[in-house]
Write a protein that holds these residues in place. Structure first.
Motif, PDB file in Angstrom:
ATOM      1  N   GLN A 105       0.778  -1.165  -0.090  1.00  0.00           N
ATOM      2  CA  GLN A 105       0.058  -0.098   0.102  1.00  0.00           C
ATOM      3  C   GLN A 105       1.022   1.182   0.018  1.00  0.00           C
ATOM      4  OE1 GLN A 105      -3.454   0.421  -0.388  1.00  0.00           O
ATOM      5  NE2 GLN A 105      -3.236  -2.045  -1.009  1.00  0.00           N
ATOM      6  N   TYR A 106       1.791   1.305   0.743  1.00  0.00           N
ATOM      7  CA  TYR A 106       2.792   2.493   0.845  1.00  0.00           C
ATOM      8  C   TYR A 106       3.244   2.849  -0.673  1.00  0.00           C
ATOM      9  CZ  TYR A 106       7.436   0.786  -0.331  1.00  0.00           C
ATOM     10  OH  TYR A 106       8.492   0.399  -1.226  1.00  0.00           O
ATOM     11  N   TYR A 107       3.548   1.786  -1.411  1.00  0.00           N
ATOM     12  CA  TYR A 107       4.081   2.218  -2.921  1.00  0.00           C
ATOM     13  C   TYR A 107       2.637   2.640  -3.758  1.00  0.00           C
ATOM     14  CZ  TYR A 107       5.396   2.107  -7.725  1.00  0.00           C
ATOM     15  OH  TYR A 107       5.302   2.154  -8.988  1.00  0.00           O
ATOM     16  N   LEU A 108       1.647   1.921  -3.496  1.00  0.00           N
ATOM     17  CA  LEU A 108       0.347   2.465  -4.375  1.00  0.00           C
ATOM     18  C   LEU A 108       0.154   3.749  -3.960  1.00  0.00           C
ATOM     19  CD1 LEU A 108      -1.576  -0.813  -4.176  1.00  0.00           C
ATOM     20  CD2 LEU A 108      -0.357   0.081  -6.282  1.00  0.00           C
ATOM     21  N   LYS A 109       0.289   4.261  -2.774  1.00  0.00           N
ATOM     22  CA  LYS A 109       0.183   5.651  -2.345  1.00  0.00           C
ATOM     23  C   LYS A 109       1.087   6.663  -2.979  1.00  0.00           C
ATOM     24  CE  LYS A 109      -2.567   4.271   1.839  1.00  0.00           C
ATOM     25  NZ  LYS A 109      -2.135   4.110   3.191  1.00  0.00           N
ATOM     26  N   GLN A 110       2.226   6.350  -3.119  1.00  0.00           N
ATOM     27  CA  GLN A 110       3.203   7.455  -3.573  1.00  0.00           C
ATOM     28  C   GLN A 110       3.708   7.074  -4.851  1.00  0.00           C
ATOM     29  OE1 GLN A 110       6.255   6.515  -0.465  1.00  0.00           O
ATOM     30  NE2 GLN A 110       7.522   5.566  -2.103  1.00  0.00           N
TER      31      GLN A 110
END
Length: 190
Positions: free
Chosen positions: A85-90
């Motif tokens: 999720q951290y990747y998808l958000k940034q």
């Protein structure tokens, strides 16, 4: 631009190991290759003979027993949810993925996610034979500058300090543990 390792960095696991297990469930014939895989593992990891590329070429022999295009497509249909999720958000348009995993395995998920730049190990998806060397360590830096001769990495993300060569050329680098990001800790040199 931001550069990311793939396995355990933006993907929650090791995609190659996961794909091997996925394939093994579908194609039991792969089990017949276990003795040669064990031999290659012992040779490389225990006796320190040969290269990581040599070991992986033996491991990738399992691909000869796969319906590779269908298996890769089905694998990502099942495992897409393991993208962190951290990747998808940034995520940004110009993100770069540099991975030791095989290109043929990562290309479909990069396309699904809209990632335009991928550098990974060039492995024939039908035979498991490498075209070049394993995309790992300093080879990742070489491949980065091959694609982006004047490239500048704003932020670099990896789960492993084996990627220090890339971290050293980034303006900022992070170690990824699960969904947690921490500043890269560089060894002090005298």
């Amino acid at each position: 631009m931001n550069v990311y390792d793939f396995d355990k960095t933006i993907y929650g696991g090791d995609s190659t190991a996961d794909f091997y297990l996925f394939s093994l469930k579908r194609h039991k014939k792969i089990l017949l290759l276990a003795p040669s895989l064990l031999g290659a593992f012992l040779k490389f990891y225990l006796f320190r003979k040969g290269s990581k590329t040599d070991f992986k070429q033996v491991m990738y022999r399992f691909l000869r027993n796969c319906d590779i295009d269908r298996d890769v497509k089905d694998f990502w249909a099942k495992n897409r949810a393991k993208i962190k999720q951290y990747y998808l958000k940034q995520q940004k348009y110009d993100d770069v993925i540099i991975s030791a995993s095989p290109e043929f395995l990562l290309e479909p998920i990069c396309e699904i996610l809209g990632i335009h730049y991928l550098m990974a190990s060039r492995v024939d998806k039908y035979t498991g034979i490498y075209d070049g060397i394993n995309c790992h360590g300093k080879e990742k830096v070489r491949r980065f500058y091959e694609m982006f001769p004047n490239g500048k990495i704003e932020e670099f993300y990896s789960d492993s300090y084996s990627d220090t060569p890339l971290a050293e050329i980034a303006e900022k680098a992070y170690i990824v543990t699960g969904e947690e990001l921490t500043d890269w800790k560089f060894e002090k040199r005298n």
